[in-house]
Motif scaffolding. Structure first.
Motif, short mmCIF file in Angstrom:
data_model
loop_
_atom_site.label_atom_id
_atom_site.label_comp_id
_atom_site.label_asym_id
_atom_site.label_seq_id
_atom_site.Cartn_x
_atom_site.Cartn_y
_atom_site.Cartn_z
N GLU A 237 -24.88 -10.99 10.79
CA GLU A 237 -25.93 -11.55 10.19
C GLU A 237 -27.80 -11.36 10.50
O GLU A 237 -28.62 -10.84 9.84
N ILE A 238 -27.18 -10.94 12.29
CA ILE A 238 -28.03 -10.79 12.83
C ILE A 238 -28.76 -8.89 12.12
O ILE A 238 -29.40 -8.76 11.62
N TYR A 239 -27.62 -8.36 11.69
CA TYR A 239 -27.88 -7.10 11.39
C TYR A 239 -28.40 -6.63 9.91
O TYR A 239 -29.96 -6.76 10.29
N ALA A 240 -28.05 -7.60 8.63
CA ALA A 240 -28.52 -8.17 7.57
C ALA A 240 -29.86 -8.70 8.15
O ALA A 240 -30.79 -7.89 6.85
N ALA A 241 -30.67 -9.18 8.69
CA ALA A 241 -31.31 -10.28 8.81
C ALA A 241 -32.82 -8.76 9.01
O ALA A 241 -33.69 -8.76 8.87
N LYS A 242 -31.79 -7.71 10.20
CA LYS A 242 -32.58 -6.78 10.08
C LYS A 242 -33.46 -5.43 9.55
O LYS A 242 -34.07 -5.19 9.61
N ASP A 243 -31.69 -5.40 8.93
CA ASP A 243 -32.41 -4.02 7.41
C ASP A 243 -33.04 -5.19 6.38
O ASP A 243 -33.99 -4.47 6.02
N ILE A 244 -33.04 -6.34 5.51
CA ILE A 244 -34.03 -6.78 5.52
C ILE A 244 -35.89 -6.77 5.73
O ILE A 244 -36.57 -6.36 5.05
N LEU A 245 -36.11 -6.94 6.64
CA LEU A 245 -37.30 -7.04 7.64
C LEU A 245 -37.63 -5.37 7.43
O LEU A 245 -38.61 -5.05 6.99
N LYS A 246 -36.65 -5.02 7.77
CA LYS A 246 -37.11 -2.78 8.20
C LYS A 246 -37.36 -2.70 6.52
O LYS A 246 -37.92 -1.67 6.34
N ALA A 247 -36.36 -3.05 5.42
CA ALA A 247 -36.25 -2.11 4.06
C ALA A 247 -38.39 -3.37 3.32
O ALA A 247 -38.44 -2.67 2.47
N LEU A 248 -38.47 -4.21 3.73
CA LEU A 248 -40.44 -5.36 3.98
C LEU A 248 -41.31 -4.11 4.18
O LEU A 248 -42.24 -4.74 3.95
#
Length: 345
Positions: A237-248
């Motif tokens: 969940e943490i890696y996915a959250a960081k990827d979402i923020l990174k993509a933004l």
């Protein structure tokens, strides 16, 4: 802009960075596993972690976890107000509760007073399965409007006792309804909003649903803290959250990798190159954009906004920085040459 709420040593709202949360899947009575999982989450980048406290006995895990991690700890409470009081007594940093389901208003008053005394905020957690009977009768189904009205009712119980150290979450299993509900909440409340798509599913669809729901709202400037809910290892969940923020385009979450999808012009093993670059980038924390492109048409032309990148040819490729070519190298040297340049950035 939402009001500021302090959760332990972490600030929510009022322009603070978007905070990443998760929840322990380990049982409270397996102390070793719970502590190990909490440490893993913290190491992965989790900034606030939650644990279910289903009984008074289970509250004994709180000081154990507090002594093992440095990130704030949230107690997930349902139905029994005494669990919230015990959690506050034992040093919890935030309580997640629905004020409407812990009994009469005197119970709400006791929780509000205990939390105010210790400076503990309360997250009101509303989802499609927890709506009050009267709200469901009014709206027939858990519509976005129903979710927001439910949150407002719960908040009013706390506000009655001059308690406004509140965070609100309004989650649906539908990303579309989640977006609609939070947009309404953003207009109605000035409390920090905790974003998430509830019951999102296993890794593949869970990440897709969360990226739509959470990402869409963050792109609109809505949301102060997030959780990607996955059925599986919470560290993912943490890696996915960081990827979402990174993509933004949010800073502080490490390298952003861009790759072309390959086409008939590609004459290099681009897929392997991209996968190996991505794997090596996992150890980097620099906020840079790295491009892996299949040919000189796509890079450095289309990828000229990347900080650094490679583009393939027939058994060879180029390394480029912005739109400047740094050199041409054999295919088997490209990755090492790329990371040699990355280390200079």
């Amino acid at each position: 802009m939402s009001k500021q709420v302090k959760v332990g040593n972490v600030t929510l709202g009022a322009g603070a960075p978007v905070r990443i949360q998760s929840m322990l899947s380990a049982r409270w009575d397996d102390f070793d596993k719970a502590v190990s999982q909490a440490k893993e989450l913290e190491q992965a980048g989790c900034e606030i972690v939650r644990i279910a406290i289903p009984t008074l006995k289970s509250a004994q895990i709180i000081p154990i976890l507090k002594n093992s991690i440095s990130i704030p700890l949230v107690a997930d409470i349902h139905f029994d107000y005494r669990l919230a009081l015990k959690a506050v007594e034992l040093g919890i940093d935030k309580v997640r509760i629905n004020p409407g389901n812990i009994g009469d208003i005197e119970n709400v008053k006791k929780v509000a007073q205990a939390c105010r005394k210790k400076g503990v905020p309360i997250r009101i957690g509303v989802n499609s399965g927890s709506l009050q009977k009267e709200v469901l009768e009014k709206y027939i189904s858990p519509t976005p409007e129903a979710l927001v009205e439910s949150a407002a009712i719960h908040a009013s119980f706390l506000e009655r006792f001059d308690f406004d150290d509140i965070v609100i979450s309004i989650k649906s299993s539908s990303p579309v309804n989640t977006i609609k509900a939070y947009r309404l909440a953003h207009e109605r409340f000035d409390y920090p909003l905790h974003l998430g798509v509830t019951e999102a599913g296993t890794e593949r669809m869970g990440i897709i649903k969360s990226a739509i729901g959470i990402g869409g709202l963050l792109a609109d400037g809505i949301g102060d803290t997030i959780r990607v809910s996955l059925t599986g290892d919470p560290v993912k969940e943490i890696y996915a959250a960081k990827d979402i923020l990174k993509a933004l385009g949010k800073k502080g979450y490490g390298p952003n990798l861009i790759c072309c999808p390959t086409c008939g012009r590609t004459s290099i093993d681009l897929i392997s190159l991209a996968e190996n670059v991505e794997k090596r980038l996992n150890t980097y924390t620099k906020d840079i954009t790295v491009a892996v492109m299949g040919c000189v048409v796509n890079g450095p032309g289309e990828a000229k906004e990347a900080d650094i990148g490679l583009a393939g040819g027939a058994g060879k490729g180029i390394i480029f920085k912005k739109d400047k070519i740094l050199g041409t190298y054999p295919e088997n040297e490209l990755i090492d040459r790329l990371f040699s340049e990355i280390d200079k950035l």
